[in-house]
Design a protein around this motif. Structure first.
Motif: not given
Length: 175
Positions: A96-116
């Motif tokens: 986020l710091a590198d891109t200047g994006c906020t959490e709300d402007e971000t999507g993520f796809v994960g499949d295990d608890v480490i991704d929570l």
């Protein structure tokens, strides 16, 4: 798609992908010299390219480190690559710091608890049908396709449609 899901997908400026179980089917095959072999889906790759062409930045955050993932990221033009990361949230904050994006402007796809730690903070969280139940119960969207079998493409198409860019992305192929 319901209106809330469309609004979440429409707001994505940065889409982050896990690797094992998302861009691959999660299987690890080892070659005779002990090297891990992974299989990627070309439909997923083209979806990522279409998403980038529409102006959405892409990234990979993965707990495992692999030369083959670095090569795939290079092939796809994914410039933000975080591998061997066991604290995925720390990598996410750096991204986020590198891109200047906020959490709300971000999507993520994960499949295990480490991704929570990331999935519970992004504006658009997704998983796959064979993802861990604790993950699937906490995301905004679960793909119909499995990881490594078109799940990433499904998400890219969903975002393109939500942002009104799907037809433009297809236009060069319909001439």
């Amino acid at each position: 798609m319901n209106d809330q899901l469309v609004a979440r997908a429409a707001g994505v400026r940065l889409m982050i992908f896990d690797v094992d179980g998302i861009l691959t089917d999660g299987s690890l095959h080892y070659g005779p010299d002990g090297e891990a072999i992974k299989t990627f889906n070309v439909l997923d790759g083209h979806g990522i390219k279409l998403l980038q062409q529409s102006g959405v930045a892409t990234a990979i955050i993965s707990a495992r480190k692999s030369d083959i993932v670095a090569r795939r990221a290079t092939d796809l033009g994914i410039h933000h690559l975080y591998q061997g990361v066991h604290d995925k949230y720390a990598a996410f904050k750096q991204l986020l710091a590198d891109t200047g994006c906020t959490e709300d402007e971000t999507g993520f796809v994960g499949d295990d608890v480490i991704d929570l730690p990331i999935l519970t903070r992004v504006g658009f969280a997704a998983s796959v049908p064979n993802g861990h139940i604790e993950v699937r119960s906490r995301v905004h969207y679960v793909t119909e396709a499995f990881g490594g079998r078109g799940a990433a493409r499904e998400l890219c198409d969903l975002i393109l449609k939500a942002q009104g860019n799907y037809e433009a992305a297809l236009a060069p192929y319909l001439k």
